[in-house]
Structure formats: C-alpha cells, structure tokens
Design a protein around this motif. Structure first.
Motif, PDB file in Angstrom:
ATOM      1  N   PRO A  21       3.707  -5.832  -3.861  1.00  0.00           N
ATOM      2  CA  PRO A  21       2.644  -5.297  -2.993  1.00  0.00           C
ATOM      3  C   PRO A  21       2.144  -6.272  -1.933  1.00  0.00           C
ATOM      4  O   PRO A  21       1.438  -5.868  -1.009  1.00  0.00           O
ATOM      5  N   SER A  22       2.555  -7.553  -2.039  1.00  0.00           N
ATOM      6  CA  SER A  22       2.099  -8.486  -0.996  1.00  0.00           C
ATOM      7  C   SER A  22       3.003  -8.434   0.245  1.00  0.00           C
ATOM      8  O   SER A  22       2.729  -9.095   1.240  1.00  0.00           O
ATOM      9  N   THR A  23       4.064  -7.622   0.180  1.00  0.00           N
ATOM     10  CA  THR A  23       4.950  -7.557   1.344  1.00  0.00           C
ATOM     11  C   THR A  23       4.188  -6.976   2.543  1.00  0.00           C
ATOM     12  O   THR A  23       3.339  -6.107   2.389  1.00  0.00           O
ATOM     13  N   LYS A  24       4.474  -7.497   3.728  1.00  0.00           N
ATOM     14  CA  LYS A  24       3.731  -7.061   4.919  1.00  0.00           C
ATOM     15  C   LYS A  24       4.502  -5.989   5.691  1.00  0.00           C
ATOM     16  O   LYS A  24       3.950  -5.376   6.611  1.00  0.00           O
ATOM     17  N   GLY A  25       5.778  -5.791   5.299  1.00  0.00           N
ATOM     18  CA  GLY A  25       6.530  -4.769   6.030  1.00  0.00           C
ATOM     19  C   GLY A  25       7.949  -4.643   5.519  1.00  0.00           C
ATOM     20  O   GLY A  25       8.375  -5.392   4.644  1.00  0.00           O
ATOM     21  N   ILE A  79      13.916 -10.795   3.622  1.00  0.00           N
ATOM     22  CA  ILE A  79      14.933 -10.979   2.596  1.00  0.00           C
ATOM     23  C   ILE A  79      15.666  -9.665   2.324  1.00  0.00           C
ATOM     24  O   ILE A  79      15.033  -8.606   2.198  1.00  0.00           O
ATOM     25  N   THR A  80      16.998  -9.763   2.216  1.00  0.00           N
ATOM     26  CA  THR A  80      17.802  -8.588   1.879  1.00  0.00           C
ATOM     27  C   THR A  80      17.592  -8.225   0.403  1.00  0.00           C
ATOM     28  O   THR A  80      18.142  -8.878  -0.474  1.00  0.00           O
ATOM     29  N   THR A  81      16.815  -7.173   0.170  1.00  0.00           N
ATOM     30  CA  THR A  81      16.647  -6.724  -1.220  1.00  0.00           C
ATOM     31  C   THR A  81      17.897  -5.966  -1.672  1.00  0.00           C
ATOM     32  O   THR A  81      18.339  -6.081  -2.797  1.00  0.00           O
ATOM     33  N   LYS A  82      18.476  -5.201  -0.716  1.00  0.00           N
ATOM     34  CA  LYS A  82      19.720  -4.451  -0.971  1.00  0.00           C
ATOM     35  C   LYS A  82      20.452  -4.323   0.359  1.00  0.00           C
ATOM     36  O   LYS A  82      19.904  -3.763   1.302  1.00  0.00           O
ATOM     37  N   TYR A 139       8.752  -9.999   4.351  1.00  0.00           N
ATOM     38  CA  TYR A 139       9.175  -8.653   4.722  1.00  0.00           C
ATOM     39  C   TYR A 139      10.450  -8.331   3.947  1.00  0.00           C
ATOM     40  O   TYR A 139      11.260  -9.226   3.673  1.00  0.00           O
ATOM     41  N   LEU A 140      10.591  -7.072   3.547  1.00  0.00           N
ATOM     42  CA  LEU A 140      11.734  -6.693   2.713  1.00  0.00           C
ATOM     43  C   LEU A 140      12.750  -5.932   3.553  1.00  0.00           C
ATOM     44  O   LEU A 140      12.463  -4.857   4.079  1.00  0.00           O
ATOM     45  N   TYR A 141      13.953  -6.494   3.659  1.00  0.00           N
ATOM     46  CA  TYR A 141      15.083  -5.803   4.306  1.00  0.00           C
ATOM     47  C   TYR A 141      15.621  -4.788   3.293  1.00  0.00           C
ATOM     48  O   TYR A 141      15.773  -5.111   2.102  1.00  0.00           O
ATOM     49  N   PHE A 142      15.909  -3.570   3.782  1.00  0.00           N
ATOM     50  CA  PHE A 142      16.480  -2.540   2.904  1.00  0.00           C
ATOM     51  C   PHE A 142      17.521  -1.758   3.686  1.00  0.00           C
ATOM     52  O   PHE A 142      17.222  -1.207   4.757  1.00  0.00           O
ATOM     53  N   SER A 143      18.756  -1.720   3.175  1.00  0.00           N
ATOM     54  CA  SER A 143      19.799  -0.920   3.813  1.00  0.00           C
ATOM     55  C   SER A 143      19.791   0.492   3.228  1.00  0.00           C
ATOM     56  O   SER A 143      19.972   0.664   2.020  1.00  0.00           O
ATOM     57  N   VAL A 144      19.567   1.493   4.078  1.00  0.00           N
ATOM     58  CA  VAL A 144      19.653   2.876   3.599  1.00  0.00           C
ATOM     59  C   VAL A 144      21.108   3.168   3.214  1.00  0.00           C
ATOM     60  O   VAL A 144      21.389   3.674   2.121  1.00  0.00           O
ATOM     61  N   MET A 145      22.032   2.753   4.058  1.00  0.00           N
ATOM     62  CA  MET A 145      23.458   2.926   3.722  1.00  0.00           C
ATOM     63  C   MET A 145      23.731   2.174   2.423  1.00  0.00           C
ATOM     64  O   MET A 145      23.344   1.008   2.288  1.00  0.00           O
ATOM     65  N   ASP A 146      24.354   2.841   1.461  1.00  0.00           N
ATOM     66  CA  ASP A 146      24.538   2.251   0.120  1.00  0.00           C
ATOM     67  C   ASP A 146      25.901   2.691  -0.407  1.00  0.00           C
ATOM     68  O   ASP A 146      26.063   3.799  -0.913  1.00  0.00           O
TER      69      ASP A 146
END
Ligand code: 2OX
Length: 447
Positions: free
Chosen positions: A188-192, A98-101, A143-150
C-alpha cells in the motif's frame, strides 16, 4: 470539435494535486528489470541472443518449456534490497520502478492467483516486499511495473478470434484485476503503477473494463499515479484518446527516446525510461554495441528536466541478485555529479528562454533560480544568454566542484556573454545558478 467519449481521458491538463506535484519534481528515477530472464542472461545452449534479454522466451532458439522451468532454479543468494536502495539513494534517484511481473508472467511476489511465482521457487520468499521496505526506508518512492501481457496465463490472448478466445479472456481479465488489487493490498505504500504490455488487440478492445479497473485502483489508493499506457479509449486509441487528450496522469511514450522541443511534450507531464545499452532491460551477460556513459545519461536527465519530464535509468540485476559493475559505476558517477549539482534537476522544469547551443536551462520551481547546465563548452569560454524583456540578472554562481567567478558582459540590451573562469573543468557538465528579478524593479546587487 471533440467527440463524447465514455472511456477517454478523464482530465484536461496536468494533475494539480500534491502527490502529482511530488512526482513532477522527482527529476531522476531508477528502473529495475529483474526476473527469470536474468538467469539465461541472453544466452541459451551456448548460443547468443541478440534481442532484449527479457524477451529471450520469444527467441526460436529458446525452448518454451525450458524457459518455463527456470523458476525451479530461481534462488538469488546475492539479493540484497537494502544495498540496492542505498546505491539508488547515492545515485540521487527519487523514485524506483520495479518489475513485479514482466511479459513472461513470473511474479516476484507470492501471488495467490498463480503458481508461477517466487512462492514456487527454491528462493520461496517475497522479493517485492523487502524491496519496497528498503526503498521506502531510503526515502525513495516505489512504483510497481506490471505487464498486462502474460505469456504464462492460459487465458491470455493477443487477439480475440473465437468464442473460446472470448471466454478464456474473461478469465484472464479477472485474473489481471485480482493481481492488481492484490499488489495494491500487499504494498500500500506504492505511489503508482507503471503498465506495460498493453498493445495487444484483445486488451485494446477492453476499454470499459480497463476504465473501470483504473477507477477501482485509484479508489483503493487515492492519489495513485497511473500513466498513459494502461488503457485505450472505446475507439482503441492509446496514450491520447480520440480527441487527442492524454490518457492517465502522464505520458509514457518516451521509451528509449527523448523529446527534443517543448512542443513535443504537448503540455503534459512525462517520463523517459532509458536503457544503458541500446536495448537491454533485463540482465544480458554480454552487452554489445553502444553502452551509454554517465555523462551521456546526465545530459539526458538534464534535458528531460529542461522539458518538464522525469528521467529513469534502467538497472538489470543478474540471476543471483548482483548489480553488474557497469551499472554500479554509473550509479557512482551520476551520484557524484548530483552531489553538487542536484539543484539543477530536482524540483526543476522548463524555462521559456531561447535555447542556446552550450546546453540547457532549467527553472527551479521552489527557488525560482535559473540553472544553466553546460554540456557543449564554448571555444570562446563565453556563454551567450538572451534574457527576456523585463528580467534582470541579480547574481550568478558557479556551483559544483568548479568554483570561481563569472565575468558578465552585456553585448546589447538583454543579451549577455557569461565568461567562465579559466581552467574550468569541462570534462563534466558545468552548472551556473542565476538569480533573477522579474519586472522593472531596479536591480540591487552584483549586476
Ligand atoms: C519498459 C520496456 N518495455 C518492454 C517492451 C518494449 N517492447 C516493444 C515491442 C515492440 C516494439 C517496441 C518495443 N516490448 N516490450 C521491454 O521489455 C521493457 O520492459
């Protein structure tokens, strides 16, 4: 000869721990791209945006301040994470990203490090938490999607040219670390973590910082799975370090494309993330061009498993939190096929038999069975199979809704024709499960 690297790959070869073993056997995942971009849905002021909908902020016809005001109308009344998780379960997804950001910087969780989050929207509730709970409850790993570019953060820079840039970027680095540690603490249950937006020069120059941050995240959640896209080595090398060794735990280069041969995957774990249209991740209300059918996506999924990878199908919910009909149909049709054929995908990987034109072999790591998944139905009705020396066929079952018996003809030593029953419905992929015995043991049983 390899050079000594401070911030290169930390491991040669695949991870061998149980958590990575679970990842390796997923077969099918669901990507969800959701955020403010779903509100315009590829249109603004009556104009059509032909780019990827989640990039609409970068479109000249989209005033930046108008986009940045969209959070004031983010109030997805139809958002129902339990329904999303049920649909993903029925499709057969074993993990979800999922796209968190995304690149726009809008946070779907109430981050304490920025006001640009759901906490400041009319919706004013955490989106991510209930989604993680709903998917965990369905037994689907998150799994948490995270974009460093912001694009929203004042300290973000694509490149560092001035002293001011460097000072601002230090603040951005601290912000990035804070948000990532916050996500791991909140969920904390995220696997990656599935990183994106890491191609900028400014970030590529942060080899030491990113290396340390990756170590820190791994210490917060032991076994955390992080792909090759997060960080560069001290020479700016991404995905593969200066010595050609894979960064992170699996290769993340297969975005909207697939490897064709086992040599293409360099002996690494990998995932392929795939859009349903040619190039739309976020919701676009008016898809143009080719839209993949469920059979096309099933073939890519099986091909990925046959080459030791995972396949992730993207969903882009609309601004109200609805899953669009085209995606619901895919979830239904893929799920129907998986219902009787999943054993050819779950727990499966590469089999070193000569590739045949009719489709793909996968090897089930738990049962040892050889799966033949037929996409290109032969006019002769017979599948050519070359069995490596020392391997004997003990039995073959046609699984799925087809049923029927297989006619086995030995063409010559170690080469066979498998005759499919007349009337086999080959508008859907046909799966044969073959039991084999290795070594010269006398074959007991059917063949
Ligand atoms: C997983 C996907 N990665 C994001 C992306 C892809 N790209 C990109 C940028 C330049 C060339 C090719 C691809 N930029 N952002 C897409 O927006 C989506 O999130």
């Amino acid at each position: 000869s390899s050079v000594t690297l401070e911030h290169g790959s930390k491991r040669l070869g695949k991870r061998t721990d149980p958590m990575m073993g679970v990842w390796r056997n997923y077969g099918l995942g669901q990507f969800i791209h959701w955020g403010l971009y779903a509100i315009p849905g590829g249109h603004w002021d009556g104009k059509y945006y032909s780019g990827a909908a989640e990039w609409i902020r970068s479109w000249n016809e989209m005033p930046k301040n108008a986009y940045d005001e969209l959070y004031k109308v983010f109030d997805p009344k139809a958002y129902d994470p339990k329904a999303w998780a049920k649909q993903a379960k029925d499709m057969g997804a074993k993990y979800m990203i999922i796209t968190t950001k995304h690149h726009d910087g809008f946070c779907l969780w109430p981050s304490q490090y920025t006001d640009y989050s759901v906490a400041k929207s009319p919706y004013n509730k955490d989106i991510i938490g209930p989604m993680v709970e709903a998917y965990d409850a369905e037994g689907i790993d998150v799994y948490l999607y995270f974009s460093v570019m912001d694009w929203n953060h004042p300290g973000y820079r694509s490149k560092l040219e001035t002293k001011e840039d460097e000072e601002a970027y230090e603040g951005f680095k601290e912000f990035t670390r804070n948000q990532l540690l916050e996500l791991l603490a909140f969920y904390p249950s995220t696997k990656g973590l599935w990183f994106d937006g890491t191609w900028d020069q400014a970030w590529i120059q942060q080899a030491a910082f990113a290396d340390e941050l990756e170590e820190e995240m791994r210490s917060v959640i032991p076994g955390l799975i992080i792909g090759s896209r997060f960080r560069a080595d001290e020479n700016g090398k991404r995905h593969f370090d200066t010595n050609g060794d894979l960064m992170g735990d699996y290769e993340q280069g297969w975005e909207r494309k697939m490897p064709n041969r086992i040599e293409d995957v360099n002996g690494n774990d990998w995932d392929c993330v795939m859009t349903v249209p040619e190039n739309q991740w976020g919701y676009h209300s008016d898809w143009k061009g080719h839209v993949k059918s469920s059979v096309e996506l099933i073939e890519m999924m099986v091909k990925a498993a046959s080459l030791d990878g995972n396949f992730v199908i993207n969903f882009g919910p609309d601004g109200q939190g609805n899953i669009r009909p085209e995606e619901s149909l895919i979830a239904k049709e893929v799920g129907e096929w998986m219902e009787s054929n999943a054993e050819a995908v779950y727990d499966c990987g590469y089999l070193d038999w000569e590739k045949q034109d009719w489709g793909y072999y996968t090897r089930n790591r738990k049962t040892g069975n050889v799966n033949l998944v037929v996409f290109n139905y032969p006019a002769s009705g017979k599948l050519r199979v070359k069995v490596p020396k020392g391997i004997k066929i003990q039995g073959i079952d046609l699984i799925g809704t087809n049923g029927g018996t297989i006619d086995l003809e030995e063409i010559h030593r170690d080469e066979y024709f498998l005759g499919l029953p007349k009337g086999t419905d080959h508008t859907k992929p046909v799966v044969l499960v073959m039991k084999i015995v290795e070594g010269d043991a006398e074959v007991q049983g059917v063949y």
